[in-house]
Design a protein around this motif. Structure first.
Motif, PDB file in Angstrom:
ATOM      1  N   THR A  69      27.940  30.971  68.753  1.00  0.00           N
ATOM      2  CA  THR A  69      26.563  30.479  68.609  1.00  0.00           C
ATOM      3  C   THR A  69      26.175  29.603  69.800  1.00  0.00           C
ATOM      4  N   ILE A  70      27.110  28.829  70.286  1.00  0.00           N
ATOM      5  CA  ILE A  70      26.812  27.953  71.420  1.00  0.00           C
ATOM      6  C   ILE A  70      26.597  28.773  72.680  1.00  0.00           C
ATOM      7  N   ARG A  71      27.412  29.802  72.863  1.00  0.00           N
ATOM      8  CA  ARG A  71      27.239  30.668  74.037  1.00  0.00           C
ATOM      9  C   ARG A  71      25.970  31.505  73.923  1.00  0.00           C
ATOM     10  N   MET A  72      25.717  32.057  72.752  1.00  0.00           N
ATOM     11  CA  MET A  72      24.572  32.962  72.574  1.00  0.00           C
ATOM     12  C   MET A  72      23.235  32.236  72.736  1.00  0.00           C
ATOM     13  N   PHE A  73      23.128  31.039  72.192  1.00  0.00           N
ATOM     14  CA  PHE A  73      21.872  30.295  72.256  1.00  0.00           C
ATOM     15  C   PHE A  73      21.852  29.268  73.395  1.00  0.00           C
ATOM     16  N   HIS A  74      22.854  29.283  74.263  1.00  0.00           N
ATOM     17  CA  HIS A  74      22.935  28.383  75.429  1.00  0.00           C
ATOM     18  C   HIS A  74      22.728  26.928  75.029  1.00  0.00           C
ATOM     19  N   LEU A  75      23.430  26.504  73.980  1.00  0.00           N
ATOM     20  CA  LEU A  75      23.259  25.149  73.459  1.00  0.00           C
ATOM     21  C   LEU A  75      23.881  24.086  74.361  1.00  0.00           C
ATOM     22  N   ALA A  76      24.734  24.490  75.289  1.00  0.00           N
ATOM     23  CA  ALA A  76      25.318  23.530  76.236  1.00  0.00           C
ATOM     24  C   ALA A  76      24.467  23.421  77.491  1.00  0.00           C
ATOM     25  N   GLY A  77      23.389  24.180  77.533  1.00  0.00           N
ATOM     26  CA  GLY A  77      22.522  24.141  78.706  1.00  0.00           C
ATOM     27  C   GLY A  77      23.250  24.685  79.926  1.00  0.00           C
ATOM     28  N   HIS A  78      23.036  24.035  81.048  1.00  0.00           N
ATOM     29  CA  HIS A  78      23.668  24.464  82.304  1.00  0.00           C
ATOM     30  C   HIS A  78      24.831  23.558  82.694  1.00  0.00           C
ATOM     31  N   THR A  79      25.333  22.800  81.734  1.00  0.00           N
ATOM     32  CA  THR A  79      26.452  21.904  81.999  1.00  0.00           C
ATOM     33  C   THR A  79      27.697  22.732  82.302  1.00  0.00           C
ATOM     34  N   PRO A  80      28.358  22.440  83.416  1.00  0.00           N
ATOM     35  CA  PRO A  80      29.569  23.220  83.726  1.00  0.00           C
ATOM     36  C   PRO A  80      30.683  22.930  82.721  1.00  0.00           C
ATOM     37  N   MET A  81      31.553  23.903  82.556  1.00  0.00           N
ATOM     38  CA  MET A  81      32.686  23.744  81.660  1.00  0.00           C
ATOM     39  C   MET A  81      33.627  22.692  82.253  1.00  0.00           C
ATOM     40  N   PRO A  82      34.000  21.690  81.476  1.00  0.00           N
ATOM     41  CA  PRO A  82      34.862  20.626  82.018  1.00  0.00           C
ATOM     42  C   PRO A  82      36.296  21.107  82.195  1.00  0.00           C
ATOM     43  N   HIS A  83      37.007  20.412  83.076  1.00  0.00           N
ATOM     44  CA  HIS A  83      38.411  20.722  83.339  1.00  0.00           C
ATOM     45  C   HIS A  83      39.256  19.471  83.106  1.00  0.00           C
ATOM     46  N   THR A  84      40.480  19.692  82.713  1.00  0.00           N
ATOM     47  CA  THR A  84      41.385  18.565  82.516  1.00  0.00           C
ATOM     48  C   THR A  84      41.764  17.971  83.867  1.00  0.00           C
ATOM     49  N   VAL A  85      42.173  16.726  83.834  1.00  0.00           N
ATOM     50  CA  VAL A  85      42.615  16.026  85.027  1.00  0.00           C
ATOM     51  C   VAL A  85      44.137  16.043  85.004  1.00  0.00           C
ATOM     52  N   GLU A  86      44.720  16.636  86.026  1.00  0.00           N
ATOM     53  CA  GLU A  86      46.171  16.798  86.056  1.00  0.00           C
ATOM     54  C   GLU A  86      46.746  16.134  87.297  1.00  0.00           C
ATOM     55  N   PHE A  87      47.517  15.101  87.103  1.00  0.00           N
ATOM     56  CA  PHE A  87      48.294  14.482  88.163  1.00  0.00           C
ATOM     57  C   PHE A  87      49.454  13.734  87.516  1.00  0.00           C
TER      58      PHE A  87
END
Length: 183
Positions: free
Chosen positions: A154-172
């Motif tokens: 539903t979130i992908r189909m209706f673009h409920l996240a807008g144009h916010t990029p998918m977050p990534h984990t911080v690895e160090f």
């Protein structure tokens, strides 16, 4: 006529429920992104504090010159690293962790503990290192939550996240030197 009205009301009811669900879901995604921004800001603050504590140790005069220089350079690179988390920032943080491992040998830690200034600097550094570990874990948990929710159809189909990029984990590598943990 009453049958037509009942169908109209039934359709309107279903549309209202769908609209409510989409609105609720969009608000949930937004709250998760706000939480994610907060955890990233907290992680940045903790990384700065760890680098500052490392600079304080390097400038304390309690370490030998070469070790102080290596630690000060690694801390300066960490402080000057780009604020957005990416490969450059993660490399700078890995370098600082390695410099701390190099500087805080068992002999150096026992020597530092023998002075009041050394004990104080070690306590601040141990606290800063522990807080970095916690902040990175909280941030990565928030990223996992956002990614899990954003995978729903539903979130992908209706673009409920807008144009916010998918977050990534911080690895160090954020492990504290093992001799520091005993402080």
């Amino acid at each position: 006529m009453s049958e037509v009205l009942s169908w109209v009301f039934a359709i309107l009811f279903v549309l209202v429920v769908i609209a409510w669900y989409l609105s609720y879901t969009a608000a949930r995604v937004d709250r998760l992104h706000v939480r994610l921004s907060g955890t990233l800001a907290a992680l940045d603050a903790r990384l700065v504090r760890r680098a500052e504590a490392s600079v304080e140790l390097a400038n304390s005069g309690l370490l030998d010159g070469a070790t102080s220089l290596i630690l000060a350079n690694a801390a300066a690179e960490s402080l000057e690293a780009p604020s957005e988390h990416g490969e450059a920032r993660e490399l700078a943080e890995n370098d600082l962790t390695e410099a701390l491992d190099l500087a805080l040998t068992p002999e150096a830690v026992s020597s530092l503990r023998s002075t009041e200034l050394g004990e104080d600097v070690l306590a601040r550094l141990a606290s800063a290192c522990m807080r970095v570990q916690l902040a990175r874990r909280f941030h990565n948990d928030a990223v996992t939550d956002v990614r899990r929710v954003r995978r729903k159809w539903t979130i992908r189909m209706f673009h409920l996240a807008g144009h916010t990029p998918m977050p990534h984990t911080v690895e160090f590598n954020d492990e504290s030197p093992e001799h520091l943990a005993a402080v």
